[in-house]
Design a protein around this motif. Structure first.
Motif, mmCIF file in Angstrom:
data_model
loop_
_atom_site.group_PDB
_atom_site.id
_atom_site.type_symbol
_atom_site.label_atom_id
_atom_site.label_comp_id
_atom_site.label_asym_id
_atom_site.label_seq_id
_atom_site.Cartn_x
_atom_site.Cartn_y
_atom_site.Cartn_z
ATOM 1 N N ASN A 92 -4.854 -9.288 -2.336
ATOM 2 C CA ASN A 92 -6.122 -9.899 -2.791
ATOM 3 C C ASN A 92 -7.032 -8.888 -3.484
ATOM 4 O O ASN A 92 -8.071 -9.262 -4.024
ATOM 5 C CB ASN A 92 -6.853 -10.569 -1.616
ATOM 6 C CG ASN A 92 -7.589 -9.563 -0.744
ATOM 7 O OD1 ASN A 92 -7.154 -8.429 -0.591
ATOM 8 N ND2 ASN A 92 -8.707 -9.969 -0.177
ATOM 9 N N THR A 93 -6.629 -7.602 -3.451
ATOM 10 C CA THR A 93 -7.468 -6.552 -4.041
ATOM 11 C C THR A 93 -6.581 -5.575 -4.809
ATOM 12 O O THR A 93 -5.568 -5.116 -4.272
ATOM 13 C CB THR A 93 -8.207 -5.763 -2.927
ATOM 14 O OG1 THR A 93 -8.966 -6.691 -2.163
ATOM 15 C CG2 THR A 93 -9.120 -4.693 -3.473
ATOM 16 N N VAL A 94 -6.985 -5.266 -6.046
ATOM 17 C CA VAL A 94 -6.225 -4.282 -6.836
ATOM 18 C C VAL A 94 -7.195 -3.206 -7.304
ATOM 19 O O VAL A 94 -8.303 -3.502 -7.757
ATOM 20 C CB VAL A 94 -5.539 -4.943 -8.047
ATOM 21 C CG1 VAL A 94 -4.802 -3.908 -8.893
ATOM 22 C CG2 VAL A 94 -4.572 -6.038 -7.595
ATOM 23 N N LYS A 95 -6.745 -1.953 -7.154
ATOM 24 C CA LYS A 95 -7.530 -0.837 -7.689
ATOM 25 C C LYS A 95 -6.756 -0.285 -8.892
ATOM 26 O O LYS A 95 -5.526 -0.118 -8.787
ATOM 27 C CB LYS A 95 -7.675 0.233 -6.612
ATOM 28 C CG LYS A 95 -8.485 1.423 -7.047
ATOM 29 C CD LYS A 95 -8.726 2.362 -5.877
ATOM 30 C CE LYS A 95 -9.641 3.477 -6.304
ATOM 31 N NZ LYS A 95 -10.171 4.218 -5.181
ATOM 32 N N ILE A 96 -7.463 -0.021 -9.987
ATOM 33 C CA ILE A 96 -6.783 0.589 -11.141
ATOM 34 C C ILE A 96 -7.216 2.057 -11.185
ATOM 35 O O ILE A 96 -8.394 2.370 -11.364
ATOM 36 C CB ILE A 96 -7.116 -0.128 -12.465
ATOM 37 C CG1 ILE A 96 -6.834 -1.636 -12.343
ATOM 38 C CG2 ILE A 96 -6.296 0.480 -13.605
ATOM 39 C CD1 ILE A 96 -7.059 -2.429 -13.616
ATOM 40 N N ASP A 97 -6.217 2.915 -10.959
ATOM 41 C CA ASP A 97 -6.502 4.338 -10.836
ATOM 42 C C ASP A 97 -5.679 5.077 -11.887
ATOM 43 O O ASP A 97 -4.454 5.147 -11.763
ATOM 44 C CB ASP A 97 -6.098 4.772 -9.410
ATOM 45 C CG ASP A 97 -6.746 6.070 -9.016
ATOM 46 O OD1 ASP A 97 -7.547 6.589 -9.808
ATOM 47 O OD2 ASP A 97 -6.437 6.556 -7.911
ATOM 48 N N ASN A 98 -6.342 5.580 -12.933
ATOM 49 C CA ASN A 98 -5.634 6.253 -14.041
ATOM 50 C C ASN A 98 -4.486 5.401 -14.568
ATOM 51 O O ASN A 98 -3.367 5.885 -14.749
ATOM 52 C CB ASN A 98 -5.078 7.603 -13.584
ATOM 53 C CG ASN A 98 -6.184 8.634 -13.489
ATOM 54 O OD1 ASN A 98 -7.082 8.654 -14.330
ATOM 55 N ND2 ASN A 98 -6.127 9.448 -12.449
ATOM 56 N N GLY A 99 -4.732 4.133 -14.760
ATOM 57 C CA GLY A 99 -3.716 3.231 -15.330
ATOM 58 C C GLY A 99 -2.706 2.721 -14.312
ATOM 59 O O GLY A 99 -1.859 1.897 -14.627
ATOM 60 N N LYS A 100 -2.792 3.232 -13.070
ATOM 61 C CA LYS A 100 -1.863 2.801 -12.030
ATOM 62 C C LYS A 100 -2.501 1.664 -11.219
ATOM 63 O O LYS A 100 -3.669 1.767 -10.832
ATOM 64 C CB LYS A 100 -1.590 4.000 -11.109
ATOM 65 C CG LYS A 100 -0.207 3.993 -10.521
ATOM 66 C CD LYS A 100 0.192 5.364 -10.047
ATOM 67 C CE LYS A 100 0.134 5.425 -8.548
ATOM 68 N NZ LYS A 100 0.504 6.685 -7.976
ATOM 69 N N LEU A 101 -1.723 0.609 -10.976
ATOM 70 C CA LEU A 101 -2.257 -0.538 -10.232
ATOM 71 C C LEU A 101 -1.807 -0.484 -8.771
ATOM 72 O O LEU A 101 -0.603 -0.535 -8.496
ATOM 73 C CB LEU A 101 -1.785 -1.854 -10.864
ATOM 74 C CG LEU A 101 -2.693 -2.456 -11.937
ATOM 75 C CD1 LEU A 101 -2.758 -1.551 -13.160
ATOM 76 C CD2 LEU A 101 -2.236 -3.840 -12.340
ATOM 77 N N ILE A 102 -2.787 -0.408 -7.867
ATOM 78 C CA ILE A 102 -2.455 -0.321 -6.433
ATOM 79 C C ILE A 102 -2.974 -1.576 -5.732
ATOM 80 O O ILE A 102 -4.149 -1.936 -5.858
ATOM 81 C CB ILE A 102 -3.072 0.943 -5.794
ATOM 82 C CG1 ILE A 102 -2.714 2.158 -6.668
ATOM 83 C CG2 ILE A 102 -2.574 1.136 -4.368
ATOM 84 C CD1 ILE A 102 -3.586 3.351 -6.431
ATOM 85 N N GLY A 103 -2.064 -2.241 -5.002
ATOM 86 C CA GLY A 103 -2.410 -3.511 -4.366
ATOM 87 C C GLY A 103 -2.747 -3.353 -2.893
ATOM 88 O O GLY A 103 -2.101 -2.594 -2.162
ATOM 89 N N TYR A 104 -3.771 -4.090 -2.453
ATOM 90 C CA TYR A 104 -4.218 -4.077 -1.055
ATOM 91 C C TYR A 104 -4.399 -5.522 -0.589
ATOM 92 O O TYR A 104 -4.499 -6.440 -1.401
ATOM 93 C CB TYR A 104 -5.574 -3.368 -0.917
ATOM 94 C CG TYR A 104 -5.571 -1.938 -1.385
ATOM 95 C CD1 TYR A 104 -5.402 -0.892 -0.483
ATOM 96 C CD2 TYR A 104 -5.752 -1.619 -2.736
ATOM 97 C CE1 TYR A 104 -5.414 0.429 -0.910
ATOM 98 C CE2 TYR A 104 -5.757 -0.305 -3.170
ATOM 99 C CZ TYR A 104 -5.588 0.715 -2.255
ATOM 100 O OH TYR A 104 -5.602 2.016 -2.683
ATOM 101 N N ASN A 105 -4.469 -5.689 0.719
ATOM 102 C CA ASN A 105 -4.838 -6.996 1.247
ATOM 103 C C ASN A 105 -5.933 -6.797 2.292
ATOM 104 O O ASN A 105 -5.685 -6.177 3.330
ATOM 105 C CB ASN A 105 -3.635 -7.714 1.861
ATOM 106 C CG ASN A 105 -3.961 -9.164 2.145
ATOM 107 O OD1 ASN A 105 -4.982 -9.466 2.764
ATOM 108 N ND2 ASN A 105 -3.134 -10.059 1.668
ATOM 109 N N THR A 106 -7.130 -7.298 2.000
ATOM 110 C CA THR A 106 -8.245 -7.121 2.939
ATOM 111 C C THR A 106 -8.537 -8.411 3.727
ATOM 112 O O THR A 106 -9.456 -8.431 4.533
ATOM 113 C CB THR A 106 -9.528 -6.654 2.212
ATOM 114 O OG1 THR A 106 -9.947 -7.680 1.300
ATOM 115 C CG2 THR A 106 -9.324 -5.362 1.459
ATOM 116 N N ASP A 107 -7.749 -9.479 3.480
ATOM 117 C CA ASP A 107 -7.991 -10.746 4.204
ATOM 118 C C ASP A 107 -7.768 -10.564 5.707
ATOM 119 O O ASP A 107 -8.621 -10.918 6.523
ATOM 120 C CB ASP A 107 -7.062 -11.857 3.694
ATOM 121 C CG ASP A 107 -7.450 -12.337 2.301
ATOM 122 O OD1 ASP A 107 -8.645 -12.266 1.959
ATOM 123 O OD2 ASP A 107 -6.559 -12.779 1.552
ATOM 124 N N GLY A 108 -6.585 -10.033 6.055
ATOM 125 C CA GLY A 108 -6.265 -9.840 7.467
ATOM 126 C C GLY A 108 -7.196 -8.818 8.103
ATOM 127 O O GLY A 108 -7.664 -8.996 9.234
#
Ligand code: NAP
Length: 290
Positions: A92-108
Motif C-alpha cells: 500500500n506504500t511505495v518509496k522511490i529512492d534514486n529511481g528504485k521502487l521499494i514496496g511496504y505494507n502499513t495496513d497490518g
C-alpha cells in the motif's frame, strides 16, 4: 505551505479514489511537520497503470500509496519488498529512492498499533475474522505473525476464505486455522477473544446492517470493526451496549497513513500524538470520512 520548485510530490493511485481521506490526512501531516511537500490523489485506469508508474519515476515523485484495485499489481513494478509486504502479498506504500521502487505494507502495522496503544497482546488469542478481501488478508497474516492461537475466517464467498486459510496454513502451520461462510454454526463463538469485521457490511450507505449478532459472544470479547464510515457502526454500537471493548476503523486508517509518512520522510514521527490530534480534528470538524 507555499508550493514552489522544491516541493516534493506524494500521491495516491487507485480506482475509485474520488472520496479518499488520504489527501486530507497526509497534507495535514506535511503541514504540521513543516515539510515542503504535497499529496495528490489520482484515479488511474488499468491500461495506464504502467505508464503512470514510469512517469512517477521520471518526474521524481518521492513516494505514493496504492489502493484498490492495484495493491497486488504494483508488486510487478517494484525493486524491493519489505518483510510485511512480502508476508501479506500486497503493497500500500511505495518509496522511490534514486529511481528504485521499494514496496511496504502499513495496513497490518497500522492495525497492530491500535492494539499496542491499548496494551493488548494478540499472542495466544482466538481470533475470528469476517471477510476475506484485501483488508482481511493484511490483518489475518499480521495477527498470525503476532502469534495468535487460532484463526477462523468467515466470508460470504467461502472459496475466498478457503484460499486465505491456505495461505495462513502455508506460512504458519502451527496456528489452528479454519474457514467457513458468514452463517457458519460450528464455531464455538464463546471461545473467541477478538472479533474483527473486515467485510463492508455496516458501511455507508447500509449503516443499519451488522455482519454478525453480538450476543453469540462472551462479554469479554474485543470487537473490532475496521469500517470508518460511519465512524461508529451498528456492530460497534451493539458491542458497546453490551459493555464489550469496541474499536472502530479510524485509528487504523490514521496509523497506516502516519507509518507511510515515516517511511517517506525517513524519520520517526510522534505518531500517537499526531493520530490523536488528527482524530479530534476529523471528529470535531466533521470532516467527511469516506
Ligand atoms: P474488498 O477487498 O473489496 O473486500 C470486501 C469484503 O467484504 C469481502 O470479504 C466481501 O465478501 C465482503 N462483502 C462485501 N459486501 C458484502 C455483503 N453485502 N455481504 C457479505 N459480505 C460482503 O475490500 P477491503 O479493502 O478488504 O475493505 C473491506 C472494508 O474494510 C471496507 O469497508 C473498507 O472501507 C474497510 N477498510 C478499512 C481500513 C482502515 O484503515 N480502517 C483499511 C482497509 C479497508 P466477498 O468475498 O463474498 O465479496
Amino acid at each position: 505551505m507555499k508550493v514552489n520548485s522544491l516541493t516534493k510530490l506524494y500521491c495516491l493511485i487507485g480506482n475509485p479514489i474520488v472520496k479518499s481521506l488520504s489527501p486530507t490526512i497526509h497534507n495535514y501531516i506535511f503541514d504540521k511537520e513543516k515539510e515542503n511537500a504535497v499529496y495528490m490523489a489520482f484515479n488511474i485506469e488499468k491500461k495506464d497503470f504502467e505508464n503512470v508508474i514510469n512517469s512517477f519515476k521520471a518526474i521524481n515523485v518521492k513516494g505514493f500509496n496504492v489502493t484498490i484495485p492495484y495493491k497486488i499489481d504494483i508488486i510487478n513494478f517494484l525493486d524491493e519488498l519489505s518483510y510485511e509486504s512480502e508476508l501479506i502479498g500486497a503493497v500500500n506504500t511505495v518509496k522511490i529512492d534514486n529511481g528504485k521502487l521499494i514496496g511496504y505494507n502499513t495496513d497490518g502495522l497500522g492495525f497492530l498499533k491500535t492494539f499496542e496503544e491499548r496494551n493488548i497482546s494478540l499472542k495466544g488469542k482466538n481470533i475470528l475474522i469476517l471477510g476475506a478481501g484485501g483488508a482481511a488478508q493484511s490483518i489475518a497474516l499480521t495477527v498470525a505473525n503476532e502469534g495468535a492461537n487460532s484463526l477462523t475466517i468467515l466470508n460470504r464467498t467461502v472459496s475466498k476464505s478457503e484460499i486465505l486459510v491456505r495461505k495462513i496454513k502455508d506460512k504458519f502451520p502451527e496456528i489452528e486455522s479454519s474457514y467457513g461462510s458468514l452463517n457458519e454454526t460450528y464455531i464455538d463463538f464463546k471461545n473467541i477473544d477478538i472479533l474483527i469485521n473486515c467485510t463492508s457490511i455496516g458501511m455507508y450507505p447500509e449503516i443499519d446492517k451488522v455482519p454478525i449478532e453480538i450476543n453469540k459472544f462472551n462479554k469479554n470479547v474485543i470487537v473490532y470493526d475496521i469500517i470508518y464510515k460511519p465512524l461508529e457502526t451498528e456492530l460497534i454500537k451493539s458491542a458497546k451496549k453490551e459493555g464489550m471493548i469496541a474499536i472502530g476503523g479510524l485509528d487504523m486508517l490514521l496509523y497506516q497513513a502516519l507509518l507511510s509518512d515515516e517511511i517517506w520522510l525517513n524519520r520517526k514521527l510522534d505518531i500517537e500524538k499526531i493520530k490523536d490530534t488528527l482524530k479530534r480534528r476529523i471528529l470535531l470538524e466533521n470532516v467527511e470520512v469516506i
